[in-house]
Design an enzyme around this catalytic site. Structure first.
Site, PDB file in Angstrom:
ATOM      1  N   GLU A  77       0.803  -1.182  -0.029  1.00  0.00           N
ATOM      2  CA  GLU A  77      -0.072   0.241   0.012  1.00  0.00           C
ATOM      3  C   GLU A  77       0.933   1.197   0.031  1.00  0.00           C
ATOM      4  O   GLU A  77       2.021   1.407   0.541  1.00  0.00           O
ATOM      5  CB  GLU A  77      -0.696   0.133   1.160  1.00  0.00           C
ATOM      6  CG  GLU A  77      -1.596  -1.155   1.499  1.00  0.00           C
ATOM      7  CD  GLU A  77      -2.058  -1.194   2.861  1.00  0.00           C
ATOM      8  OE1 GLU A  77      -2.284   0.058   3.696  1.00  0.00           O
ATOM      9  OE2 GLU A  77      -2.610  -2.278   3.357  1.00  0.00           O
ATOM     10  N   CYS A 129       3.050   8.263   1.917  1.00  0.00           N
ATOM     11  CA  CYS A 129       3.683   7.198   2.639  1.00  0.00           C
ATOM     12  C   CYS A 129       3.985   5.998   1.810  1.00  0.00           C
ATOM     13  O   CYS A 129       3.002   5.053   1.286  1.00  0.00           O
ATOM     14  CB  CYS A 129       2.473   6.644   3.770  1.00  0.00           C
ATOM     15  SG  CYS A 129       3.039   5.647   4.925  1.00  0.00           S
ATOM     16  N   CYS A 141       5.912  -8.138   6.957  1.00  0.00           N
ATOM     17  CA  CYS A 141       7.101  -7.732   7.446  1.00  0.00           C
ATOM     18  C   CYS A 141       7.496  -8.761   8.614  1.00  0.00           C
ATOM     19  O   CYS A 141       6.461  -9.756   9.058  1.00  0.00           O
ATOM     20  CB  CYS A 141       6.856  -6.562   8.331  1.00  0.00           C
ATOM     21  SG  CYS A 141       7.905  -5.869   9.625  1.00  0.00           S
ATOM     22  N   CYS A 159       5.175  -6.776  15.340  1.00  0.00           N
ATOM     23  CA  CYS A 159       4.712  -6.015  16.355  1.00  0.00           C
ATOM     24  C   CYS A 159       3.401  -6.323  16.340  1.00  0.00           C
ATOM     25  O   CYS A 159       2.593  -6.587  15.655  1.00  0.00           O
ATOM     26  CB  CYS A 159       4.770  -4.590  15.785  1.00  0.00           C
ATOM     27  SG  CYS A 159       6.585  -3.949  15.550  1.00  0.00           S
ATOM     28  N   CYS A 209       0.119  -4.357  14.602  1.00  0.00           N
ATOM     29  CA  CYS A 209       0.132  -4.024  13.345  1.00  0.00           C
ATOM     30  C   CYS A 209      -0.175  -5.216  12.468  1.00  0.00           C
ATOM     31  O   CYS A 209       0.077  -6.357  12.568  1.00  0.00           O
ATOM     32  CB  CYS A 209       1.930  -3.971  13.077  1.00  0.00           C
ATOM     33  SG  CYS A 209       2.235  -3.626  11.421  1.00  0.00           S
ATOM     34  N   GLY A 225       6.209  -2.736   6.123  1.00  0.00           N
ATOM     35  CA  GLY A 225       7.522  -3.270   6.255  1.00  0.00           C
ATOM     36  C   GLY A 225       8.353  -2.394   7.141  1.00  0.00           C
ATOM     37  O   GLY A 225       8.045  -1.169   7.459  1.00  0.00           O
ATOM     38  N   GLU A 226       9.773  -2.930   7.445  1.00  0.00           N
ATOM     39  CA  GLU A 226      10.656  -2.161   8.214  1.00  0.00           C
ATOM     40  C   GLU A 226      11.785  -1.540   7.489  1.00  0.00           C
ATOM     41  O   GLU A 226      12.637  -2.493   6.818  1.00  0.00           O
ATOM     42  CB  GLU A 226      11.254  -2.827   9.370  1.00  0.00           C
ATOM     43  CG  GLU A 226      12.557  -2.776   9.924  1.00  0.00           C
ATOM     44  CD  GLU A 226      12.312  -1.367  10.483  1.00  0.00           C
ATOM     45  OE1 GLU A 226      11.653  -0.762  11.398  1.00  0.00           O
ATOM     46  OE2 GLU A 226      13.492  -0.379  10.415  1.00  0.00           O
ATOM     47  N   SER A 245       9.895   4.129  16.366  1.00  0.00           N
ATOM     48  CA  SER A 245       8.911   3.822  16.829  1.00  0.00           C
ATOM     49  C   SER A 245       9.265   3.354  18.252  1.00  0.00           C
ATOM     50  O   SER A 245       9.803   2.419  18.602  1.00  0.00           O
ATOM     51  CB  SER A 245       8.172   2.449  16.187  1.00  0.00           C
ATOM     52  OG  SER A 245       8.011   2.850  14.808  1.00  0.00           O
ATOM     53  N   HIS A 295       6.743   3.907  21.625  1.00  0.00           N
ATOM     54  CA  HIS A 295       5.562   3.308  21.920  1.00  0.00           C
ATOM     55  C   HIS A 295       5.186   2.886  23.498  1.00  0.00           C
ATOM     56  O   HIS A 295       4.206   2.934  23.868  1.00  0.00           O
ATOM     57  CB  HIS A 295       4.960   2.008  21.112  1.00  0.00           C
ATOM     58  CG  HIS A 295       5.022   2.154  19.609  1.00  0.00           C
ATOM     59  ND1 HIS A 295       4.502   3.415  19.326  1.00  0.00           N
ATOM     60  CD2 HIS A 295       5.327   1.494  18.673  1.00  0.00           C
ATOM     61  CE1 HIS A 295       4.801   3.353  17.772  1.00  0.00           C
ATOM     62  NE2 HIS A 295       5.246   2.353  17.406  1.00  0.00           N
ATOM     63  N   HIS A 327      -5.232   2.617  15.302  1.00  0.00           N
ATOM     64  CA  HIS A 327      -6.288   2.346  14.435  1.00  0.00           C
ATOM     65  C   HIS A 327      -6.552   0.703  14.688  1.00  0.00           C
ATOM     66  O   HIS A 327      -5.618  -0.084  14.532  1.00  0.00           O
ATOM     67  CB  HIS A 327      -6.046   2.366  12.997  1.00  0.00           C
ATOM     68  CG  HIS A 327      -5.960   3.830  12.328  1.00  0.00           C
ATOM     69  ND1 HIS A 327      -6.819   4.721  12.529  1.00  0.00           N
ATOM     70  CD2 HIS A 327      -4.877   4.697  12.058  1.00  0.00           C
ATOM     71  CE1 HIS A 327      -6.577   6.136  12.250  1.00  0.00           C
ATOM     72  NE2 HIS A 327      -5.313   5.872  11.793  1.00  0.00           N
ATOM     73  N   CYS A 367      -2.391   0.563   8.636  1.00  0.00           N
ATOM     74  CA  CYS A 367      -1.526   0.035   7.443  1.00  0.00           C
ATOM     75  C   CYS A 367      -1.296  -1.393   7.470  1.00  0.00           C
ATOM     76  O   CYS A 367      -1.279  -2.375   8.498  1.00  0.00           O
ATOM     77  CB  CYS A 367       0.037   0.485   8.001  1.00  0.00           C
ATOM     78  SG  CYS A 367       1.110   0.125   6.670  1.00  0.00           S
TER      79      CYS A 367
HETATM   80  S1  SF4 Z   1       5.522  -2.742   9.567  1.00  0.00           S
HETATM   81 FE1  SF4 Z   1       6.490  -1.750  11.330  1.00  0.00          FE
HETATM   82  S2  SF4 Z   1       4.983  -1.871  12.766  1.00  0.00           S
HETATM   83 FE2  SF4 Z   1       4.483  -3.534  11.329  1.00  0.00          FE
HETATM   84  S3  SF4 Z   1       5.386  -5.179  12.374  1.00  0.00           S
HETATM   85 FE3  SF4 Z   1       6.803  -4.333  10.515  1.00  0.00          FE
HETATM   86  S4  SF4 Z   1       8.328  -3.080  11.928  1.00  0.00           S
HETATM   87 FE4  SF4 Z   1       6.434  -3.578  13.303  1.00  0.00          FE
END
Ligand code: SF4
Length: 349
Positions: free
Chosen positions: A90, A103, A110, A114, A117, A155-156, A209, A211, A285, A328
């Site tokens: 996306e 974005c 990923c 997390c 997510c 993704g990271e 990030s 948190h 969200h 996301c």
């Molecule tokens: S996209 Fe970002 S927030 Fe989601 S699992 Fe991967 S590192 Fe974590």
């Protein structure tokens, strides 16, 4: 399969031009056609000799591809879905009065897992190439209105470091899009060695990030805490004393009853002491299959005041695109489920 030249840095374009028997300056001409004029084929590169165009077309493709789907929110936010890496990613277009933010995603799924997510729940499927990252920008209908780019989608980013660095080089290079690095922010959950490389090699902004300031809590939210604890990330940033135009910010999703208490505010102020930074508070969200809940707006505002009172530059990030699967990874997960012909799983979201 032909190799895509989208995402190629100056060095790679020079090599392709040399292969085609072109002089060194022709790499700049090819870059101009791909990154500025956004052509889709080599035959359109009219200032190159016909034989060189045919040679390039035999071995390469430009690599631009349109989004397969778009969802538009009542607030003007749009989510574009791209098919790549055997799945979907996306890109979110967020127009505001004085700027337009795009974005970008860097991976299909990923591996960081997390808890909050949706992309993490997909698991890891593929790294995007620099071309696939840049395609989300170059094939966007609103590309000419983009003023800021954030690498905060699926993704990271620092887990796909080479492709991200290449895409940043093209975005900021004079032969590419020539954007100021101060218009670009790359987020990370804190992969310290890659973060070091990113900080050394670019001048783009960094968003970490965070948190929660408490190790145990963070470990439950973000497994990366077991590998690179927040204390290591902060020690690195404190030691570097980032100055100049680079901005370091901390992203803080506010979960109801979990990380929005005075105790958290006190600890945040303590651990961020001595780091020139800002804190961005983000509304959660909701996503399926997680016990986490959003913090009510009033509570977020109280938390913002607590942080400001302790000297932290803090803002509440506007929540956008609520009606189009704002979380996301949600839209791409639905698409993936649909593509795999499992509508029951799709509705379970
Ligand atoms: S996209 Fe970002 S927030 Fe989601 S699992 Fe991967 S590192 Fe974590």
């Amino acid at each position: 399969m032909k190799t895509s030249l989208l995402g190629a840095t100056r060095k790679r374009l020079q090599a392709a031009a040399a292969e085609a028997g072109l002089p060194g300056y022709a790499a700049g001409q090819v870059a101009d056609w791909i990154y500025r004029k956004r052509v889709t084929g080599f035959e359109e590169m009219s200032n190159l000799p016909r034989a060189a165009r045919a040679f390039l077309a035999e071995r390469y493709e430009v690599g631009l591809s349109s989004p397969v789907k778009v969802r538009e929110s009542s607030d003007g936010t749009k989510k574009y879905l791209f098919a790549c890496g055997g799945g979907f990613v996306e890109a979110a277009w967020i127009p505001e009065e004085r700027r337009g933010t795009l974005c970008l995603s860097v991976q299909v799924g990923c591996k960081m897992g997390c808890l909050f997510c949706m992309t993490g729940k997909q698991g890891f499927q593929a790294h995007l190439s620099a071309g696939e990252i840049l395609n989300q920008y170059l094939s966007l209908p609103e590309r000419d209105q983009v003023t800021n780019i954030v690498f905060m989608g699926m993704g990271e980013p620092l887990d796909n470091l080479d492709a991200v660095l290449d895409s940043l080089e093209v975005l900021t290079g004079d032969y590419g899009m020539g954007m100021s690095p101060t218009r670009i922010t790359v987020s990370t959950i804190g992969l310290v060695p890659a973060m070091r490389t990113f900080l050394d090699r670019t001048r783009c902004h960094l968003a970490v990030s965070l948190h929660t300031p408490f190790e145990e809590e963070r470990r439950r939210l973000m497994p990366i805490e077991n590998v690179h604890p927040l204390s290591e990330v902060l020690a690195e940033l404190r030691a570097r004393k980032e100055r100049g135009q680079r901005r370091v910010s901390f992203e803080y999703i506010v979960f109801g009853g979990l990380n929005d208490t005075p105790r958290h505010a006190r600890e945040l102020a303590r651990i961020l002491d001595g780091i020139r930074c800002r804190v961005n508070l983000i509304a959660f969200h909701a996503i399926p299959g997680t016990p986490l809940a959003p913090s009510p707006r009033e509570k977020m505002e109280e938390f913002e005041v607590m942080l400001r009172d302790r000297g932290l530059l803090t803002t509440i990030r506007q929540s956008r695109g609520q009606d189009i699967e704002a979380a996301c990874g949600l839209l791409s997960t639905r698409e993936l489920v649909r593509a795999r012909g499992n509508p029951a799983a799709g509705s379970a979201e």
